[in-house]
Design a protein around this motif. Sequence first.
Motif, PDB file in Angstrom:
ATOM      1  N   ARG B  22       0.851  -1.201   0.000  1.00  0.00           N
ATOM      2  CA  ARG B  22       0.000   0.000   0.000  1.00  0.00           C
ATOM      3  C   ARG B  22       0.882   1.245   0.000  1.00  0.00           C
ATOM      4  O   ARG B  22       1.890   1.301   0.696  1.00  0.00           O
ATOM      5  CB  ARG B  22      -0.897   0.038   1.235  1.00  0.00           C
ATOM      6  N   LEU B  23       0.441   2.211  -0.771  1.00  0.00           N
ATOM      7  CA  LEU B  23       1.151   3.485  -0.820  1.00  0.00           C
ATOM      8  C   LEU B  23       0.467   4.411   0.183  1.00  0.00           C
ATOM      9  O   LEU B  23      -0.660   4.839  -0.051  1.00  0.00           O
ATOM     10  CB  LEU B  23       1.055   4.048  -2.240  1.00  0.00           C
ATOM     11  N   ASP B  24       1.146   4.695   1.297  1.00  0.00           N
ATOM     12  CA  ASP B  24       0.477   5.538   2.293  1.00  0.00           C
ATOM     13  C   ASP B  24       0.429   6.995   1.806  1.00  0.00           C
ATOM     14  O   ASP B  24       1.123   7.375   0.860  1.00  0.00           O
ATOM     15  CB  ASP B  24       1.152   5.416   3.672  1.00  0.00           C
ATOM     16  N   ARG B  27       3.697   9.203   1.329  1.00  0.00           N
ATOM     17  CA  ARG B  27       4.518   8.732   0.198  1.00  0.00           C
ATOM     18  C   ARG B  27       3.815   9.014  -1.124  1.00  0.00           C
ATOM     19  O   ARG B  27       4.456   9.370  -2.118  1.00  0.00           O
ATOM     20  CB  ARG B  27       4.781   7.223   0.333  1.00  0.00           C
ATOM     21  N   ALA B  28       2.505   8.844  -1.134  1.00  0.00           N
ATOM     22  CA  ALA B  28       1.736   9.121  -2.356  1.00  0.00           C
ATOM     23  C   ALA B  28       1.857  10.593  -2.735  1.00  0.00           C
ATOM     24  O   ALA B  28       2.019  10.929  -3.912  1.00  0.00           O
ATOM     25  CB  ALA B  28       0.273   8.741  -2.154  1.00  0.00           C
ATOM     26  N   LEU B  31       5.326  11.218  -4.150  1.00  0.00           N
ATOM     27  CA  LEU B  31       5.451  10.623  -5.487  1.00  0.00           C
ATOM     28  C   LEU B  31       4.662  11.440  -6.510  1.00  0.00           C
ATOM     29  O   LEU B  31       5.152  11.713  -7.615  1.00  0.00           O
ATOM     30  CB  LEU B  31       4.956   9.170  -5.453  1.00  0.00           C
ATOM     31  N   HIS B  32       3.471  11.835  -6.121  1.00  0.00           N
ATOM     32  CA  HIS B  32       2.642  12.646  -7.022  1.00  0.00           C
ATOM     33  C   HIS B  32       3.346  13.951  -7.376  1.00  0.00           C
ATOM     34  O   HIS B  32       3.418  14.344  -8.552  1.00  0.00           O
ATOM     35  CB  HIS B  32       1.288  12.924  -6.347  1.00  0.00           C
TER      36      HIS B  32
END
Lengths: 204, 139
Positions: B22-24, B27-28, B31-32
Amino acid sequence: MSETSTGPNDQREAELDVAQAAVASEEAALVARVQRGDTAAFDVLVRRYLDRAYRVAYRLLQHREDAEDLVQDSFLRALDKIALCAPGRPFGPWFFRILVTQGMNARRRRTLRDMAPLTDAEPSNTDSPAMDAERSDDRHRIRSALAGLPKQQRLIVQLADIEGFSSLEIAAMLELAAGTVRWHLHHARAALRDVLVPSTGEAS
Amino acid sequence: MNGDEEIGSMLRAMDDAEPGVRLDDPRAAVLHARIMERAARRLAELRQQHTWWDYAASWSRAAVPVGVAASILAGALWYRLPVQSDTERAATTAAVGGDAAQRAVHVALAGGVSTEMLDSLVGPVTRDALVAQLLGGAR
């Protein structure tokens, strides 16, 4: 999966088709805007697919940072090639095909750190130690059964049964015939069932 | 629950418990932001290409009527040219053989060349003197 659906589910499936068609149409409009360099439209697509893309990337590479890099590279590659995304075509399947192709290439190039470095999850609730141990044991058994499958079958069963992709979508991503995907899926499930179902039956 | 569904639900249960899959949210978000930052240049290029293309496309819409108008104009000019070129050809022929200046003046006086043309060539003041001199010389 649609393979198991019967009569009463037909209406629900038809509604799903309509909803999917609406999403596809909206995505086609977003893609057209991205082709003109619209940042907001690209932002919508990134937000929409970021989480799922990461999960697929993680299944391919089994490593957080590598998966994040793969997701980033795939979005940027999709942007580079956005002119090739045919008008009216939804973004999702086209994008996941890029992601999976890149991921497979990355997997071939690299000496993977370890295809099964999975540590047990932290205890997530306040169940008794005995229940935790039992769950952990189940997870370990499932993980071992999954690890025993050939790489491609493992990926196919993960994409189908965990991520919910259809056989057609997986076929497009992996550049296989849909029939081949269904064949792999059937064999993978049979192998998992042989290992898991009798033992869980005993446990319950 | 059939066997396939059971397998699926077991896999999903295992998957939910797996920490890395899962991308918490933090972190999301990172990354975005990284993706959008690196996409900015390419998006700017696409905007630029699109602007160029729009410009070309708008001109292509105007190109047909402009082309038709230009063709009509060219045809009209082509139709008028032979009338002028007969006179010019006579003057040129005269100029090439023998006493070019005298023949040109003869042609001019015969009405082939307008006085306006002579004015524009030698000026109104000198024209009469030039004509007198040339005719005198011829005699």
